[in-house]
Design a protein around this motif. Structure first.
Motif, PDB file in Angstrom:
ATOM      1  N   LEU A  57       0.706  -1.058  -0.109  1.00  0.00           N
ATOM      2  CA  LEU A  57       0.132  -0.100  -0.057  1.00  0.00           C
ATOM      3  C   LEU A  57       0.928   1.265  -0.060  1.00  0.00           C
ATOM      4  O   LEU A  57       0.725   2.159   0.872  1.00  0.00           O
ATOM      5  CB  LEU A  57      -0.938   0.149   1.356  1.00  0.00           C
ATOM      6  CG  LEU A  57      -1.880  -1.207   1.531  1.00  0.00           C
ATOM      7  CD1 LEU A  57      -2.641  -1.091   2.678  1.00  0.00           C
ATOM      8  CD2 LEU A  57      -2.829  -0.909   0.315  1.00  0.00           C
ATOM      9  N   PRO A  58       1.643   1.268  -1.062  1.00  0.00           N
ATOM     10  CA  PRO A  58       2.521   2.682  -1.108  1.00  0.00           C
ATOM     11  C   PRO A  58       1.617   3.974  -0.876  1.00  0.00           C
ATOM     12  O   PRO A  58       0.618   4.039  -1.665  1.00  0.00           O
ATOM     13  CB  PRO A  58       3.301   2.564  -2.391  1.00  0.00           C
ATOM     14  CG  PRO A  58       3.172   1.092  -2.934  1.00  0.00           C
ATOM     15  CD  PRO A  58       1.976   0.591  -2.187  1.00  0.00           C
ATOM     16  N   HIS A  59       2.199   4.795  -0.414  1.00  0.00           N
ATOM     17  CA  HIS A  59       1.516   6.144  -0.265  1.00  0.00           C
ATOM     18  C   HIS A  59       2.419   7.379   0.354  1.00  0.00           C
ATOM     19  O   HIS A  59       3.654   7.223   0.628  1.00  0.00           O
ATOM     20  CB  HIS A  59       0.354   6.196   0.596  1.00  0.00           C
ATOM     21  CG  HIS A  59       0.546   5.715   1.990  1.00  0.00           C
ATOM     22  ND1 HIS A  59       0.851   4.305   2.169  1.00  0.00           N
ATOM     23  CD2 HIS A  59       0.644   6.230   3.100  1.00  0.00           C
ATOM     24  CE1 HIS A  59       0.935   4.325   3.654  1.00  0.00           C
ATOM     25  NE2 HIS A  59       0.995   5.313   4.195  1.00  0.00           N
ATOM     26  N   THR A  60       2.142   8.569   0.217  1.00  0.00           N
ATOM     27  CA  THR A  60       2.847   9.653   0.766  1.00  0.00           C
ATOM     28  C   THR A  60       2.102  10.579   1.393  1.00  0.00           C
ATOM     29  O   THR A  60       0.722  10.820   1.452  1.00  0.00           O
ATOM     30  CB  THR A  60       3.788  10.082  -0.068  1.00  0.00           C
ATOM     31  OG1 THR A  60       4.877  11.134   0.391  1.00  0.00           O
ATOM     32  CG2 THR A  60       3.073  10.831  -1.346  1.00  0.00           C
ATOM     33  N   ASP A  61       2.472  11.859   1.652  1.00  0.00           N
ATOM     34  CA  ASP A  61       2.079  12.957   2.340  1.00  0.00           C
ATOM     35  C   ASP A  61       0.898  13.727   1.538  1.00  0.00           C
ATOM     36  O   ASP A  61       1.154  13.691   0.251  1.00  0.00           O
ATOM     37  CB  ASP A  61       2.909  13.671   3.085  1.00  0.00           C
ATOM     38  CG  ASP A  61       3.666  13.238   3.882  1.00  0.00           C
ATOM     39  OD1 ASP A  61       3.018  12.384   4.879  1.00  0.00           O
ATOM     40  OD2 ASP A  61       4.979  13.431   3.939  1.00  0.00           O
TER      41      ASP A  61
END
Length: 158
Positions: A65-69
């Motif tokens: 589940l890659p993600h960022t801000d």
């Protein structure tokens, strides 16, 4: 739902990726083409993945589940890939543990307060044997879209 979080253009089925960087890049591109993320999104996701890995293994599936801000996001969206092969992701609970992953969901969440809800909903989906079997056996992007629309969007109104 006031905005489309996912549509057919944000799904890759039977994609062959060499590594996690390639598939994160591909899904980030799809989100960027839809205007959902800024040009900084892909690099921010890759950098975050180095520090906070997102691979998860449930009883039924191994996924990431890659993600960022939110500062790299224009509007909430998710892009999904079910790969033809597997790529290596470090485990969320132990970065030295390497997982072979074939299902990747890149999350772009605009409202930081909704990020945990989206994560929880995705993890719940992936712990459900019936849902994961449907995802893994899907032969068509429309099937994947229906699965995510039916199961993901509780408590995620934009």
């Amino acid at each position: 739902m006031s905005k489309k979080i996912i549509d057919l253009d944000l799904i890759e089925l039977n994609y062959k990726a060499e590594n996690k960087e390639e598939i994160i890049g591909r899904l980030s591109e799809l989100l960027q083409k839809k205007g959902k993320v800024k040009a900084t999104f892909k690099e921010a996701v890759l950098e975050r993945e180095k520090v906070f890995p997102t691979g998860l293994k449930t009883k039924h599936i191994t996924f990431a589940l890659p993600h960022t801000d939110p500062e790299h996001v224009n509007e909430t969206g998710i892009a999904v890939a079910v790969l033809e092969n597997t790529v290596k992701f470090s485990s969320m609970d132990n970065a030295s543990k390497i997982l072979d992953v074939n299902t990747i969901v890149v999350m772009a969440v605009k409202d930081k307060s909704k990020q945990v809800t989206v994560l929880q909903n995705l993890i719940s989906m992936m712990q459900d044997k019936k849902i994961t079997e449907e995802i893994q056996s899907s032969k068509d992007k429309t099937d994947i879209l229906k699965i995510f629309k039916k199961n993901l969007f509780q408590n995620i109104e934009d």
